[in-house]
Design an enzyme around this catalytic site. Structure first.
Site, PDB file in Angstrom:
ATOM      1  N   ASP A 141      -3.636   7.353  -3.477  1.00  0.00           N
ATOM      2  CA  ASP A 141      -4.996   7.842  -3.733  1.00  0.00           C
ATOM      3  C   ASP A 141      -5.443   8.768  -2.609  1.00  0.00           C
ATOM      4  O   ASP A 141      -4.739   8.931  -1.615  1.00  0.00           O
ATOM      5  CB  ASP A 141      -5.959   6.641  -3.855  1.00  0.00           C
ATOM      6  CG  ASP A 141      -5.829   5.664  -2.699  1.00  0.00           C
ATOM      7  OD1 ASP A 141      -4.690   5.357  -2.297  1.00  0.00           O
ATOM      8  OD2 ASP A 141      -6.865   5.215  -2.166  1.00  0.00           O
ATOM      9  N   GLY A 193     -11.551   3.978   1.133  1.00  0.00           N
ATOM     10  CA  GLY A 193     -12.314   4.917   1.972  1.00  0.00           C
ATOM     11  C   GLY A 193     -13.399   4.255   2.801  1.00  0.00           C
ATOM     12  O   GLY A 193     -14.308   4.928   3.267  1.00  0.00           O
ATOM     13  N   ASP A 207       0.867  -1.182   0.000  1.00  0.00           N
ATOM     14  CA  ASP A 207       0.000   0.000   0.000  1.00  0.00           C
ATOM     15  C   ASP A 207       0.901   1.228   0.000  1.00  0.00           C
ATOM     16  O   ASP A 207       2.100   1.144   0.262  1.00  0.00           O
ATOM     17  CB  ASP A 207      -0.941  -0.039   1.212  1.00  0.00           C
ATOM     18  CG  ASP A 207      -2.185   0.823   0.989  1.00  0.00           C
ATOM     19  OD1 ASP A 207      -2.229   1.558  -0.029  1.00  0.00           O
ATOM     20  OD2 ASP A 207      -3.107   0.782   1.827  1.00  0.00           O
TER      21      ASP A 207
END
Ligand code: GUN
Length: 639
Positions: free
Chosen positions: A126, A192, A91
Site C-alpha cells: 500500500d 499511515g 507486512d
C-alpha cells in the site's frame, strides 16, 4: 482445516472478542502481534508464545531482500524461519519504503512471495499516507492502494490485508474504508498512523479509527498498524480495533523505558518494578541499570510485551462484562492527551449509539456532567423527550419512587390521571414507567438521582406541557403496571408499539414477594415477560405476532432463506449467512422476529448484533431463538 473466517464471540458496542481462524490456528481478538525482525531477535517466538502471544507479525520485505533468509523461507516457510507455529501476519515493505524511500519489488511480486512462504495474513504494497500529506497526495495514496488490492486474486488459505489510508482527511479515510470494505481484502489495517502514535496524537487517531470503522465492512477484522502503546488500547478497542502490532516493546527497551498500561517510565527514574512484571522476581531496577546492554534490553522487552498482554486481558474481561466504556473513562484520566481523545469519543456517541446493545451485563456508571453526553444517557434523554411530547401534563415525583417505597397514594394519583409522571435522573427527568429498565435502574453514581429543572423546563416549553404539583386521586382511568409494560415496549420497539402488544384486556402477573411484573398475557396466552435483570421485555410467539402487526416490514425482523427457516422454526439459531432481508435499525440484544420468505413469523429471538452490522458478518449466530413454531419455547420467566 475449516477455512479462514472471522467470527464474533462477545461484544460490547463496537468492541468485540472474535475468532480469526487461520491455517495455523485460531487467533482470539483483540490481540497484539509482536513484531519479529528475522535479523535481530530480542525475544524468541517460542518465548513469546509462552508469554501469551496469539500470533506474531514479521516483514516479508526484510526476508526477501536477504538471500539467506529468503532461501530458508522459500524452502521451509516463514513459520519455520521464525520458529513459530501459530498465526503469522507478514507486512509488505510499505513501512520500510516510507522510512528509507526505496522499494525494489512490485505489489504482485511481494504478495506472491508472502503467499509462497505460507503467511496467514498477507499485506499488499500500500501507499503510506503520512499525516503531512496534501489532500492530493492523500487521495493518490487511497486510489493507488485500492488499485493494488484489485490487482490481487483472493485465495482461500490466507487473509488479504488491504490497508485503509487517507492521512488526516476523514472523508478520504471513509472512502478508503468503503473501498477496502467492498474489495477482496478480508482484513483491514488502518495505515499511515505510526507518526501519530509516536507523537501521542490520540485525538486525531480516534477520529481516524472512527472514520474507518463507521464506513467499513463490520464483518472484517480491523488492525491498527503500529499501535503499540498499551495506554491507548482501550480507546482503540472501544472504537472497534481488533488487532495491534508492536515493535515498540523492543524500541522502548533499547531506550531503557518501561511500558505500563497507563504510560511509560524511564528505568533510571524508577525504584520499583511492578509485581505483575515477569522480570520482577528476577531483578531490580538498580541491577537492570548496571546490567550489560543486551541482557537489559531482553528483560525490558519482556516486561514491555507483558504490559501489553496484561492490558489486553483487562480489556477482554471488560468486553465480557460489557463495561469497556467505564474502563475507557478510567483510562482517559491517565494522560491529558488521552482525556482529549476521550472527549472526541464523547462527541461521537450519537454515531456509536446504533451499534450499542439494548442493555449490558454490567451496571452503568455515572460520573457527573461528562457522563451525561454518553450514549446510554442520550438514548434515555431522546426517549424521555419523545414520551413527554405526546403528553399534556407532567407531574414530577420527588423522593423515592421505587416499588418498595412507593406510596399507594402515588399509584392512585397515577391511575387517576393521564399525566406524564417523571422522576429526576442524571440531570434529566425520566418516565416512572422505566424505573426498572436499563440503564435507569442499573446505575451507579452519587448524583444520578438529581434532575435538572432547566432540562424539564425547556421540554415543558417546547411541547406546551402543563406542570401539575399535586395531582388529585380520583376515579381510576388507567393501570400502572399495564402502562409500565407499554412504555417499556415503546422504548424497546418504538413509540406506539406498547398499545398493540398489550391491549386493554392484558392480564399482568406480578411477583408476590417483590411486587415486580413477571408476565403479561392476553386471551389466555403469555405474550411477554419482564426480565428482572435489565427490565426489558422478552416476547413469546404470541407477543411477537402482535408486534408484527404493529411493525412495518421488515421492521424488527430478519427474513431467512427457506433452508434456514426449516431449522429456525424448530428453534435452532439463525446464522448470518442465511439472512436475506433485515431491519437496519435492529438493536443488538433486542427482541427480533424471524420471518420466512413468505413473511410468516416462525420464531422469536434476540439479535446478537445491530442492524448496522447484520449484513456484514458471514460466520456465526445472528439471532438466538427462544421461541419458535415447532421447537423451543424457553421459559422466559424472569431470573
Ligand atoms: N506499518 C506501519 N504502518 C503501515 C502502513 O501504513 N502500511 C503497511 N503496509 N505497514 C505499515
Amino acid at each position: 482445516m475449516k477455512g479462514k473466517f472471522f467470527e464474533l464471540v462477545h461484544r460490547d458496542g463496537l468492541a468485540r472478542i472474535a475468532h480469526l481462524s487461520t491455517r495455523h490456528g485460531v487467533l482470539e481478538t483483540p490481540a497484539v502481534l509482536p513484531v519479529i525482525n528475522p535479523n535481530l531477535r530480542v525475544i524468541s517466538a517460542s518465548e513469546m508464545k509462552a508469554m501469551g502471544a496469539g500470533g506474531i507479525i514479521t516483514n516479508s520485505y526484510i526476508i526477501r531482500r536477504n538471500p539467506d533468509l529468503r532461501e530458508k523461507a522459500e524452502k521451509n516457510g516463514v513459520h519455520s524461519l521464525v520458529g513459530y507455529d501459530g498465526p503469522i501476519m507478514t507486512d509488505s515493505g510499505t513501512f520500510q519504503s516510507y522510512v528509507y524511500g526505496d522499494m525494489e519489488y512490485g505489489n504482485r511480486e511481494i504478495v506472491d512471495f508472502q503467499r509462497a512462504i505460507g503467511s496467514d495474513i498477507v499485506t499488499i504494497l500500500d501507499i503510506f499516507s503520512r499525516p503531512d500529506f496534501t489532500r492530493n497526495e492523500a487521495e493518490d495514496a487511497v486510489r493507488i492502494t485500492y488499485e493494488r488490492v484489485r490487482e490481487i486474486e483472493p485465495v482461500e488459505d490466507s487473509f488479504l490485508a488491504g490497508p485503509i489510508q487517507g492521512s488526516l482527511y476523514m472523508d478520504l479515510r471513509m472512502r478508503s474504508s468503503r473501498l477496502m470494505g467492498n474489495s477482496a481484502a478480508d482484513y483491514l489495517p488502518i495505515g499511515g498512523v505510526v507518526p501519530l502514535l509516536e507523537q501521542y496524537r490520540y485525538p486525531e487517531l480516534v477520529r481516524i479509527i472512527w472514520s474507518a470503522r463507521r464506513s467499513g465492512n463490520m464483518g472484517k477484522p480491523v488492525h491498527l498498524f503500529g499501535g503499540g502503546h498499551p495506554m491507548f488500547f482501550a480507546l482503540a478497542v472501544y472504537l472497534g480495533v481488533d488487532m495491534f502490532d508492536s515493535a515498540s516493546y523492543v524500541k522502548y527497551a533499547r531506550d531503557s523505558r518501561l511500558l505500563f498500561p497507563e504510560g511509560t517510565r524511564d528505568l533510571k527514574k524508577i525504584r520499583e518494578l511492578p509485581a505483575w512484571s515477569p522480570i520482577c522476581s528476577k531483578t531490580t531496577a538498580k541491577e537492570l541499570i548496571q546490567m550489560e546492554e543486551k541482557e537489559r534490553t531482553y528483560l525490558l522487552a519482556k516486561h514491555n510485551l507483558f504490559a501489553m498482554f496484561q492490558e489486553l486481558s483487562e480489556i477482554k474481561e471488560r468486553i465480557y462484562e460489557q463495561n469497556l466504556w467505564e474502563y475507557v473513562q478510567e483510562k482517559a484520566m491517565a494522560h491529558p492527551t488521552l482525556y482529549t481523545a476521550f472527549r472526541e469519543i464523547i462527541s461521537m456517541q450519537r454515531g456509536i449509539e446504533p451499534f450499542t446493545e439494548l442493555s449490558r451485563r454490567s451496571a452503568y456508571f455515572h460520573y457527573g456532567k461528562e457522563s451525561g453526553r454518553s450514549l446510554f444517557e442520550q438514548r434515555v434523554k431522546t426517549f424521555s423527550e419523545a414520551f413527554l411530547s405526546a403528553k399534556k401534563e407532567v407531574v414530577v415525583i420527588d423522593g423515592d419512587h421505587r416499588p418498595a417505597a412507593r406510596k399507594a397514594r402515588l399509584v392512585d394519583q397515577y391511575e387517576s390521571s393521564d399525566a406524564a409522571f417523571v422522576f429526576p435522573w442524571c440531570g434529566i427527568h425520566v418516565p416512572v414507567e422505566l424505573e426498572d429498565t436499563y440503564p435507569i435502574q442499573q446505575i451507579i453514581g452519587y448524583d444520578s438521582g438529581t434532575g435538572s429543572d432547566s432540562w424539564l423546563k425547556s421540554v415543558v416549553k417546547r411541547h406546551g406541557l402543563r406542570r401539575i404539583e399535586e395531582p388529585d386521586s380520583g376515579q381510576k382511568i388507567r393501570d400502572f403496571n399495564l402502562e409500565k409494560i407499554r412504555v417499556i415496549s415503546d422504548y424497546q420497539f418504538g413509540i406506539g408499539s406498547g398499545k398493540h402488544l398489550f391491549p386493554d384486556d392484558t392480564e399482568i402477573r406480578v411477583s408476590r414477594s417483590t411486587g415486580r411484573i413477571r408476565t403479561a398475557s392476553s386471551e389466555g396466552s403469555i405474550s411477554a415477560t419482564l426480565r428482572a435483570t435489565d427490565g426489558t421485555l422478552g416476547l413469546t410467539l404470541t407477543g411477537a405476532a402482535r408486534l408484527k402487526k404493529f411493525a412495518v416490514y421488515p421492521q424488527l425482523s430478519v427474513v431467512v432463506s427457506d433452508e434456514s427457516a426449516n431449522y429456525n422454526r424448530k428453534g435452532y439459531s439463525v446464522f448470518f449467512k442465511f439472512i436475506e432481508v433485515y431491519d437496519p435499525e435492529i438493536r443488538a440484544g433486542n427482541e427480533t422476529m424471524i420471518l420466512n420468505r413468505e413473511g410468516t413469523l416462525i420464531a422469536a429471538g434476540r439479535s446478537t448484533v445491530s442492524g448496522k452490522e447484520m449484513g456484514d458478518y458471514r460466520h456465526g449466530v445472528a439471532v438466538k431463538i427462544h421461541h419458535s413454531l415447532e421447537g423451543r419455547n424457553d421459559d422466559l420467566a424472569p431470573d
